[in-house]
Design an enzyme around this catalytic site. Structure first.
Site, PDB file in Angstrom:
ATOM      1  N   CYS A  80      63.644   4.102  16.892  1.00  0.00           N
ATOM      2  CA  CYS A  80      62.532   4.209  17.837  1.00  0.00           C
ATOM      3  C   CYS A  80      62.305   5.660  18.275  1.00  0.00           C
ATOM      4  CB  CYS A  80      62.764   3.250  19.001  1.00  0.00           C
ATOM      5  SG  CYS A  80      61.259   2.846  19.870  1.00  0.00           S
ATOM      6  N   HIS A 169      64.718  -1.838  17.181  1.00  0.00           N
ATOM      7  CA  HIS A 169      66.053  -1.637  17.759  1.00  0.00           C
ATOM      8  C   HIS A 169      67.086  -2.649  17.260  1.00  0.00           C
ATOM      9  CE1 HIS A 169      64.862   1.160  21.047  1.00  0.00           C
ATOM     10  NE2 HIS A 169      63.711   0.546  20.951  1.00  0.00           N
ATOM     11  N   GLU A 171      70.144  -2.390  17.429  1.00  0.00           N
ATOM     12  CA  GLU A 171      71.275  -2.396  18.369  1.00  0.00           C
ATOM     13  C   GLU A 171      71.037  -3.348  19.543  1.00  0.00           C
ATOM     14  OE1 GLU A 171      68.918  -0.262  18.228  1.00  0.00           O
ATOM     15  OE2 GLU A 171      68.457   0.537  20.216  1.00  0.00           O
TER      16      GLU A 171
HETATM   17  N1  GLN Z   1      57.922   5.319  23.513  1.00  0.00           N
HETATM   18  C1  GLN Z   1      59.141   6.043  23.273  1.00  0.00           C
HETATM   19  C2  GLN Z   1      58.862   7.454  22.774  1.00  0.00           C
HETATM   20  O1  GLN Z   1      57.754   7.774  22.499  1.00  0.00           O
HETATM   21  C3  GLN Z   1      60.018   5.308  22.292  1.00  0.00           C
HETATM   22  C4  GLN Z   1      60.440   3.993  22.871  1.00  0.00           C
HETATM   23  C5  GLN Z   1      61.809   3.548  22.466  1.00  0.00           C
HETATM   24  O2  GLN Z   1      62.626   4.325  21.981  1.00  0.00           O
HETATM   25  N2  GLN Z   1      62.090   2.300  22.753  1.00  0.00           N
HETATM   26  O3  GLN Z   1      59.737   8.237  22.655  1.00  0.00           O
END
Ligand code: GLN
Length: 185
Positions: A80, A169, A171
């Site tokens: 992410c 994710h 995890e």
């Molecule tokens: N929206 C976050 C970003 O732009 C990422 C979100 C996440 O890691 N769950 O960094």
């Protein structure tokens, strides 16, 4: 025994540590520049806020070293925000490490789909439960990066040489198969 370092300046690092423990993999946390001197063989960049993680790693003096470990070939797994940190181009934000031949679109699913889950094939792994939280997707990818998973017509996981990135994710689920794949890279 191999050791995995988890970037632990912000975000969902504890959840990755739990997954690593369940797989019997030792880990250390990277919280400050002196932690970079510890010995480790692979690296996890967790979810969180890419802007905050980018800023903190620069301010804490960890940024350049993280980048050279990755360009020197250390296996790295970005989830992410971690995917955003790896991307060479970022739509809706700054480029950070920029080591992977992917473009990330930040907060790509809009407000109504802020958080959701879905199931799909990831590489050779069938039926992987994906949890998305204000997730990016990969809007462009060029060789040698390759697509590992797509959902709703968008690329949500990719791999390039020593780098693995997921928009979701693993995890945050009980499913350890992607962490297992990473530990074999
Ligand atoms: N929206 C976050 C970003 O732009 C990422 C979100 C996440 O890691 N769950 O960094």
């Amino acid at each position: 025994m191999e050791k995995c370092a988890v970037l632990a300046v912000q975000g969902a690092f504890a959840e990755h540590e739990k997954s690593l423990s369940r797989l019997g993999c030792e880990y250390i946390e990277l919280r400050q520049a002196s932690d970079m001197r510890k010995s480790f063989d692979r690296l996890i960049l967790p979810g969180g806020e890419s802007t905050v993680m980018g800023k903190l790693t620069r301010e804490l003096g960890m940024f350049d070293e993280l980048k050279s470990l990755i360009t020197d070939g250390m296996p790295v797994f970005g989830t992410c925000a971690g995917l955003i940190l790896l991307a060479k181009s970022v739509d809706g934000g700054e480029v950070h490490l920029g080591t992977m031949d992917i473009s990330a679109k930040r907060n790509a699913y809009g407000r109504q789909l802020g958080s959701f889950s879905a199931v799909t094939k990831v590489g050779d792994i069938p039926d992987f439960p994906m949890v998305f939280i204000r997730a990016p997707y990969i809007s462009e990818l060029s060789a040698p990066a390759e697509i590992l998973a797509e959902w709703d017509g968008k690329i949500v996981a990719a791999r390039e040489k020593n780098m693995l990135a997921t928009a979701f994710h693993p995890e945050l689920t009980d499913d350890l198969r992607i962490h297992e794949m990473f530990l074999k890279m």
